[in-house]
Design a protein around this motif. Structure first.
Motif, PDB file in Angstrom:
ATOM      1  N   ALA A  79       0.819  -1.209   0.000  1.00  0.00           N
ATOM      2  CA  ALA A  79       0.000   0.000   0.000  1.00  0.00           C
ATOM      3  C   ALA A  79       0.854   1.260   0.000  1.00  0.00           C
ATOM      4  O   ALA A  79       0.533   2.259  -0.652  1.00  0.00           O
ATOM      5  N   SER A  80       1.952   1.220   0.735  1.00  0.00           N
ATOM      6  CA  SER A  80       2.816   2.389   0.859  1.00  0.00           C
ATOM      7  C   SER A  80       3.552   2.710  -0.436  1.00  0.00           C
ATOM      8  O   SER A  80       3.676   3.875  -0.825  1.00  0.00           O
ATOM      9  N   HIS A  81       4.033   1.678  -1.121  1.00  0.00           N
ATOM     10  CA  HIS A  81       4.880   1.894  -2.301  1.00  0.00           C
ATOM     11  C   HIS A  81       4.149   1.661  -3.624  1.00  0.00           C
ATOM     12  O   HIS A  81       4.678   2.013  -4.683  1.00  0.00           O
ATOM     13  N   GLY A  82       2.987   1.050  -3.563  1.00  0.00           N
ATOM     14  CA  GLY A  82       2.243   0.796  -4.789  1.00  0.00           C
ATOM     15  C   GLY A  82       2.594  -0.504  -5.478  1.00  0.00           C
ATOM     16  O   GLY A  82       1.832  -1.012  -6.293  1.00  0.00           O
ATOM     17  N   ARG A  83       3.747  -1.070  -5.137  1.00  0.00           N
ATOM     18  CA  ARG A  83       4.181  -2.345  -5.692  1.00  0.00           C
ATOM     19  C   ARG A  83       5.413  -2.823  -4.910  1.00  0.00           C
ATOM     20  O   ARG A  83       6.022  -2.041  -4.157  1.00  0.00           O
ATOM     21  N   GLN A 133       0.346  -7.218  -9.384  1.00  0.00           N
ATOM     22  CA  GLN A 133       0.774  -5.937  -9.934  1.00  0.00           C
ATOM     23  C   GLN A 133       1.103  -6.071 -11.425  1.00  0.00           C
ATOM     24  O   GLN A 133       1.384  -7.159 -11.933  1.00  0.00           O
ATOM     25  N   ALA A 134       1.047  -4.952 -12.109  1.00  0.00           N
ATOM     26  CA  ALA A 134       1.340  -4.948 -13.541  1.00  0.00           C
ATOM     27  C   ALA A 134       2.806  -5.285 -13.776  1.00  0.00           C
ATOM     28  O   ALA A 134       3.689  -4.917 -12.984  1.00  0.00           O
ATOM     29  N   ALA A 135       3.061  -5.985 -14.853  1.00  0.00           N
ATOM     30  CA  ALA A 135       4.442  -6.257 -15.232  1.00  0.00           C
ATOM     31  C   ALA A 135       5.112  -4.947 -15.637  1.00  0.00           C
ATOM     32  O   ALA A 135       4.500  -4.075 -16.247  1.00  0.00           O
ATOM     33  N   ARG A 136       6.363  -4.828 -15.277  1.00  0.00           N
ATOM     34  CA  ARG A 136       7.119  -3.607 -15.565  1.00  0.00           C
ATOM     35  C   ARG A 136       7.932  -3.813 -16.844  1.00  0.00           C
ATOM     36  O   ARG A 136       8.617  -4.832 -16.991  1.00  0.00           O
ATOM     37  N   ALA A 137       7.866  -2.847 -17.745  1.00  0.00           N
ATOM     38  CA  ALA A 137       8.670  -2.924 -18.961  1.00  0.00           C
ATOM     39  C   ALA A 137      10.146  -2.859 -18.592  1.00  0.00           C
ATOM     40  O   ALA A 137      10.553  -1.991 -17.813  1.00  0.00           O
ATOM     41  N   LEU A 145       8.584  -7.908 -16.557  1.00  0.00           N
ATOM     42  CA  LEU A 145       8.717  -8.696 -15.332  1.00  0.00           C
ATOM     43  C   LEU A 145       7.891  -8.067 -14.210  1.00  0.00           C
ATOM     44  O   LEU A 145       7.759  -6.847 -14.133  1.00  0.00           O
ATOM     45  N   ARG A 146       7.367  -8.914 -13.341  1.00  0.00           N
ATOM     46  CA  ARG A 146       6.625  -8.428 -12.179  1.00  0.00           C
ATOM     47  C   ARG A 146       7.496  -8.326 -10.930  1.00  0.00           C
ATOM     48  O   ARG A 146       7.158  -7.573 -10.022  1.00  0.00           O
ATOM     49  N   GLY A 147       8.566  -9.089 -10.852  1.00  0.00           N
ATOM     50  CA  GLY A 147       9.385  -9.002  -9.652  1.00  0.00           C
ATOM     51  C   GLY A 147      10.485 -10.035  -9.610  1.00  0.00           C
ATOM     52  O   GLY A 147      10.565 -10.941 -10.451  1.00  0.00           O
TER      53      GLY A 147
END
Length: 260
Positions: A79-83, A133-137, A145-147
């Motif tokens: 919640a604090s960082h969004g992801r 969470q959405a995958a990050r380009a 990738l998501r993480g």
């Protein structure tokens, strides 16, 4: 430490983050541009670590053996960082240095609870959120990738070690957990890996006797303990976009003690 990776805008969690190895890993992630949450049970050490590391660092005091506390911390971090982009499962305890017939069941259970069960609880909660969470380009092309999850296991999880049954068993469990979770998340864009350091010059190394230190040193062909920065550099690569096809991998950091 030279920085080869750009982790700007990434959020990382490092468990056992107030200790020497956790703090070294956090420092490397910060230098690469990430923001870092340190999770640890030691409130005083957390305060010292935040002062030491400076900006883009936050802290959460919790016992990773408590499922409710872990779930609450993971939800709060999300919640604090969004992801949550990076999880480094580093928290661990050494336990008794005795042959198994002299060990206490209570101590054996504590080591497994912290090193293995705690890693399971944190991974369960954080990976569950990563999948949402959405995958990050990626920064330089490639697959979104998501993480990344990086588990700090130990060479003792590969080889075992006399008078270290609990620690060795817990780290072997971490290796198996890494491989299993990697398969669970292989199509989710979440890379799950582990490193297997030999002994490092940390507070844990100071818990052992001179005789035990010499015994460990004799098993390392390079004739020295691994440096914290050397572990941190490996974690950086495993946390970066460059690590996009290595999942379930166990990466040796043993100075040649067990290169498999």
């Amino acid at each position: 430490m030279s920085v080869r990776y750009d982790l700007s805008g990434r959020c990382a969690i490092v468990t056992g983050g107030a200790g020497g190895l956790g703090r070294g890993i956090a420092r490397a992630l910060l230098a690469a541009g990430a923001s870092v949450e340190l999770w640890d049970q030691d409130a005083n050490a957390l305060t010292e670590a935040v002062v030491d590391l400076g900006r883009r660092v936050s802290r959460r005091q919790l016992d990773i053996r408590v499922a409710g506390a872990v779930e609450e911390a993971a939800q709060a971090a999300f919640a604090s960082h969004g992801r949550i982009d990076i999880l480094v499962n580093n928290a661990g305890v050494l336990g008794e240095v005795k042959p198994i017939w002299e060990t206490s069941p209570e101590n054996f259970q504590r080591v497994l609870q912290v090193n293995l069960f705690g890693t399971y609880l944190v991974t369960r909660s954080v990976v569950g959120l990563m999948r949402q969470q959405a995958a990050r380009a990626p920064s330089a092309g490639g697959h979104p990738l998501r993480g990344h999850v990086v588990n700090i296991a130990s060479i003792q999880g590969k080889e075992g070690m006399p008078m270290a049954s609990a620690y060795s068993a817990s780290k072997a469990g971490m290796i198996a957990l890494t491989k299993s979770v990697a398969r669970d998340t292989a199509t989710d864009g979440i890379m799950v890996t582990a490193v297997t350091p030999s002994a490092a010059e940390t507070a844990m190394a100071k818990e052992i006797s001179a005789e035990r230190r010499a015994e460990i040193m004799a098993r390392i062909p390079m004739g020295r303990f691994v440096e914290v920065d050397e572990v941190a550099r490996m974690v950086l690569w495993l946390s970066s976009d460059d690590c996009s096809f290595s999942t379930g991998g166990i990466f040796d950091l043993s100075g040649g003690r067990a290169s498999y």
